[in-house]
Scaffold this motif. Structure first.
Motif, PDB file in Angstrom:
ATOM      1  N   TYR A 136       1.304   7.134   0.752  1.00 54.82           N
ATOM      2  CA  TYR A 136       0.082   7.612   1.403  1.00 54.82           C
ATOM      3  C   TYR A 136       0.463   8.148   2.772  1.00 54.82           C
ATOM      4  N   GLN A 171      -9.587   5.358   3.755  1.00 58.07           N
ATOM      5  CA  GLN A 171      -8.220   4.871   3.897  1.00 58.07           C
ATOM      6  C   GLN A 171      -8.050   3.451   3.370  1.00 58.07           C
ATOM      7  N   LYS A 172      -9.014   2.603   3.658  1.00 50.61           N
ATOM      8  CA  LYS A 172      -8.898   1.213   3.214  1.00 50.61           C
ATOM      9  C   LYS A 172      -8.867   1.115   1.687  1.00 50.61           C
ATOM     10  N   LEU A 195      -5.297   2.407   0.612  1.00 52.03           N
ATOM     11  CA  LEU A 195      -4.224   1.463   0.932  1.00 52.03           C
ATOM     12  C   LEU A 195      -4.277   0.205   0.069  1.00 52.03           C
ATOM     13  N   PHE A 221       3.263   3.858   3.462  1.00 53.74           N
ATOM     14  CA  PHE A 221       2.308   4.588   4.306  1.00 53.74           C
ATOM     15  C   PHE A 221       3.091   5.292   5.392  1.00 53.74           C
ATOM     16  N   THR A 275       2.644   7.019   8.634  1.00 52.13           N
ATOM     17  CA  THR A 275       1.534   6.915   9.573  1.00 52.13           C
ATOM     18  C   THR A 275       1.919   7.373  10.966  1.00 52.13           C
ATOM     19  N   SER A 281      -4.929   1.993  11.635  1.00 50.65           N
ATOM     20  CA  SER A 281      -4.111   2.231  10.443  1.00 50.65           C
ATOM     21  C   SER A 281      -3.095   1.116  10.248  1.00 50.65           C
ATOM     22  N   GLU A 307      -4.850  -2.055   8.956  1.00 53.50           N
ATOM     23  CA  GLU A 307      -5.275  -1.879   7.568  1.00 53.50           C
ATOM     24  C   GLU A 307      -4.087  -1.913   6.622  1.00 53.50           C
ATOM     25  N   SER A 308      -2.980  -1.309   7.030  1.00 55.51           N
ATOM     26  CA  SER A 308      -1.783  -1.299   6.194  1.00 55.51           C
ATOM     27  C   SER A 308      -1.214  -2.702   6.034  1.00 55.51           C
ATOM     28  N   CYS A 341      -3.206  -4.787   3.659  1.00 54.03           N
ATOM     29  CA  CYS A 341      -2.976  -4.407   2.258  1.00 54.03           C
ATOM     30  C   CYS A 341      -1.534  -4.647   1.825  1.00 54.03           C
ATOM     31  N   VAL A 353       1.219  -3.127   2.850  1.00 54.79           N
ATOM     32  CA  VAL A 353       1.905  -1.847   2.646  1.00 54.79           C
ATOM     33  C   VAL A 353       2.882  -1.592   3.794  1.00 54.79           C
ATOM     34  N   MET A 402       5.469   0.596   6.278  1.00 54.47           N
ATOM     35  CA  MET A 402       5.141   1.850   6.949  1.00 54.47           C
ATOM     36  C   MET A 402       6.361   2.666   7.364  1.00 54.47           C
TER      37      MET A 402
END
Length: 505
Positions: free
Chosen positions: A303, A368-369, A372, A380, A382, A388, A391-392, A395, A397, A399
């Protein structure tokens, strides 16, 4: 809840900075206060309100959700929240510019209006609210980057709660700009020093290249610098500071700040359920990516989003695009219409969409949420905006980091050096397709990506624990409410004593 029968219902007037990345956490703070028993009056600018309503309508029209229960947003983004029992009132105010004015293309003019004009409109509105509100206004909650809240709150005789939407390290670096200036690391008459900075309270060490972009610049005469200088002078008059961070992530920095300010780490501030909020906050129509994501293998999709505000040069965008093509990794790329400039509607290199067809999806905006949190997301890329990042992490995720502006360079330090949950891909104006391709493959398919993913899981647990019933952020929010109520009673008492002629000499 605020349950003391002898206590008037508290009433917070909440004002976000008029940028997407500030509005979102401020909306969530407003609902958090309302859920706690506060009456809340939320104040948006006319421009933010207009674009939010328009994007919400376009999102539902584009995705065929005409009968959605949350379509009742014609005049009031909080209608759905109020229907659920939350006492949130809604006001809009002019920022001094026409709604049709392109704030992205004319950034400095927009910032000049925020600096010089918005405050007069806000003060006029606040005087009306304070005079007429039932229940009476308990406090003003406003973004730290405003230059006027402390002065206006004092005029109106109410406490000022400064809301800081970024990590504590950013707050303390701005708060101690005088130390950076005195030591020649910022605003130096000669060239800024390049040695490691080790004298900021609560920050063991930081490199000058890891400071926020505005603190790396030699010319401090810009409108943004004027805002920063005045905002943090005003912030010194704040009665309380709420921060969308977590104590366990920045314990030394927060502990040092608490010596100087009533500073409460209450993050991460997400809506209940995380992925969906009944309150419209997006400034762009959102595409539904769920069908495409559902067809992809687990953890196979990168993403990509550079946020709602900062711009990317066409040169860097092309290098990233070519590196993405070379990696052969599946992707969803959010390219908002003004990502390079409002004058540059087609920023991708020629042939990109054709070459990536079948393994990629390019959209102007999305939830986005929701993206993710989908199991097909494996990483991600970013700009390292704080929303961001939170949120990442939530989840799980990992980066890839490409900061563009302001706090994002310091946030990258937290991700890459301190928490080891991100990988840098290069610097502005020098990022290369070869490095981008290599880093993408490492993150999504490589051993380093697996190691980082395990570290993200650990930080995710920290976030989850912080907002659990006995977590640090929950306790800090409880303490803030208690301190605010006690402070309000003390101000009321002082006011009655002063007006009653009983002042002790």
């Amino acid at each position: 809840m605020v349950n003391d029968p002898n206590m008037k219902k508290p009433h917070a007037v909440v004002i976000p900075y008029p940028l997407q990345g500030h509005v979102i956490p401020t909306v969530h703070l407003a609902t958090k206060l309302a859920a706690r028993g506060f009456a809340v009056t939320f104040v948006n600018t006319e421009s933010i309100h207009h674009h939010t309503i328009l994007s919400h309508q376009n999102t539902h029209n584009n995705n065929g959700n005409d009968n959605d229960n949350n379509d009742n947003h014609d005049d009031d983004i909080f209608a759905g929240a109020r229907a659920s029992g939350l006492d949130i009132r809604y006001e809009v105010v002019s920022d001094g510019l026409p709604v049709s004015f392109d704030r992205s293309l004319h950034h400095d003019q927009f910032m000049q209006a925020v600096l010089h004009v918005l405050s007069a409109h806000v003060e006029e509105l606040l005087r009306r609210i304070v005079a007429d509100a039932d229940p009476p206004v308990t406090c003003l909650v406003a973004d730290t980057f405003f230059v006027w809240p402390s002065a206006i709150a004092k005029k109106l005789g109410i406490p000022y709660v400064s809301f800081w939407t970024e990590p504590a390290i950013i707050f303390t670096l701005y708060y101690h700009m005088d130390l950076l200036i005195n030591n020649g690391h910022f605003s130096s008459k000669e060239k800024n020093r390049t040695d490691t900075i080790k004298y900021i309270p609560g920050v063991a060490s930081i490199e000058p290249t890891e400071l926020m972009s505005y603190l790396q610049e030699s010319d401090t005469s810009s409108v943004v610098h004027q805002i920063i200088f005045k905002a943090f002078e005003d912030a010194k008059g704040a009665d309380f500071v709420l921060s969308n961070t977590v104590y366990e992530l920045e314990p030394d920095t927060i502990s040092a700040l608490q010596i100087e300010k009533h500073f409460y780490a209450i993050g991460p501030i997400f809506p209940p359920g995380f992925t969906h909020s009944p309150i419209a906050t997006s400034l762009w129509a959102e595409s539904d990516c769920s069908y495409w994501l559902a067809a992809q293998p687990p953890r196979s999709v990168l993403y990509i989003s550079f946020g709602s505000y900062a711009h990317v040069s066409k040169r860097d965008l092309h290098e990233i695009a070519r590196g993405l093509l070379a990696s052969k990794v599946r992707f969803i790329w959010v390219l908002r219409p003004d990502i390079v400039s409002s004058d540059e509607p087609d920023p991708l290199p020629g042939g990109f969409l054709e070459e990536s067809k079948g393994r990629g999806m390019v959209v102007q905006w999305c939830s986005q949420k929701e993206v993710l949190s989908h199991p097909s997301i494996g990483g991600f890329l970013t700009h390292c905006g704080w929303n961001s990042i939170l949120e990442s992490i939530w989840c799980g995720v990992p980066m890839l980091c490409f900061p563009l502006l302001t706090d994002q360079f310091t946030n990258r330090k937290l991700l890459v050096k301190d928490w080891r949950i991100g990988i840098g891909i290069g610097e502005l104006n020098s990022v290369s397709k070869e490095v981008v391709s290599k880093r993408i493959e490492e993150l999504v398919r490589g051993k380093e990506g697996e190691e980082i993913r395990e570290e993200v899981k650990k930080v995710k647990i920290v976030l989850e624990s912080a907002i659990s019933p006995n977590g640090s952020s929950t306790k800090n929010f409880d303490q803030f409410v208690s301190d605010l109520m006690n402070y309000g009673r003390k101000m009321d008492g002082d006011h009655q004593v002063n007006n009653g002629g009983h002042v002790m000499s």
